[in-house]
Design an enzyme around this catalytic site. Structure first.
Site, PDB file in Angstrom:
ATOM      1  CB  SER A 108      -0.857  -0.191   1.181  1.00 13.67           C
ATOM      2  OG  SER A 108      -1.456   1.114   1.541  1.00 13.67           O
ATOM      3  CB  THR A 128       8.564   0.108   2.900  1.00 15.04           C
ATOM      4  OG1 THR A 128       9.252   0.251   4.317  1.00 15.04           O
ATOM      5  CG2 THR A 128       9.707  -0.429   2.004  1.00 15.04           C
ATOM      6  CB  CYS A 129       4.716   1.041  -0.349  1.00 11.46           C
ATOM      7  SG  CYS A 129       4.480  -0.734   0.386  1.00 11.46           S
ATOM      8  CB  ALA A 130       5.438   6.117   0.117  1.00  7.73           C
ATOM      9  CB  SER A 187       9.085   1.092  -3.644  1.00  7.48           C
ATOM     10  OG  SER A 187       7.744   1.149  -3.852  1.00  7.48           O
TER      11      SER A 187
END
Length: 166
Positions: free
Chosen positions: A54, A59-61, A63
């Site tokens: 999400s 971490t997703c942001a 990436s």
């Protein structure tokens, strides 16, 4: 079923990523404009699939920001960032962050992507979301690279993923 980890604890997925050398399964996701985003729509281009739980996690942001930065220098290559986030949330994130070099695709309408790519986490605290993974596809739809990140809470190995692009 593959195994990855979340904060050191094993997490299982619904299947396996498509193997290197195989034909990547086509998919239909939902873009920020609510139009379809499909692998076949990028025919003749290389495609990097950045798959993650999400955009609402740091971490997703990171990436998505990193792939956005890297995508600016990739010839004949499209980066598609894939999660179950609603297209509205992806659009808000990309607008706020100035993300212009990647495309987002939401799997909120269909379970086919998760099934075909084996990325749905089947246990753990993020059960139901996608495990962090990267798949790189060549111009003819052949898988060049496929890897689940060993730790979902850490960024993917960008160098390894992009090395197959030359």
């Amino acid at each position: 079923m593959a195994t990855t980890a979340f904060k050191g604890n094993p997490v299982h997925t619904s299947g396996e990523l498509p193997p290197v050398g195989s034909q990547a399964p086509d998919f239909t996701l939902v873009g920020v404009d609510l139009d379809d985003v499909s692998l076949s729509s990028f025919g003749g281009q290389r495609v990097v699939l950045n798959i993650f739980p999400s955009l609402d996690t740091s971490t997703c942001a990171r990436s998505v920001r990193k792939f956005n930065e890297l995508a600016a220098d990739l010839d004949n290559t499209t980066v598609v960032c894939i999660s179950k986030d609603l297209p509205f949330a992806a659009n808000r994130f990309c607008t706020t962050e100035g993300i212009e070099n990647v495309i987002t695709g939401s799997a909120f309408r269909s379970h086919a992507f998760a099934k075909d790519y084996g990325v749905r986490m089947s246990d753990g605290p993020l059960e139901g979301l996608f495990a962090r993974s990267v798949v790189v596809v060549d111009e003819k739809g052949k898988v060049l690279y496929a890897e689940f990140a060993p730790e979902i809470s850490e960024e993917p190995d960008y160098d390894a993923a992009l090395a197959v692009l030359g």
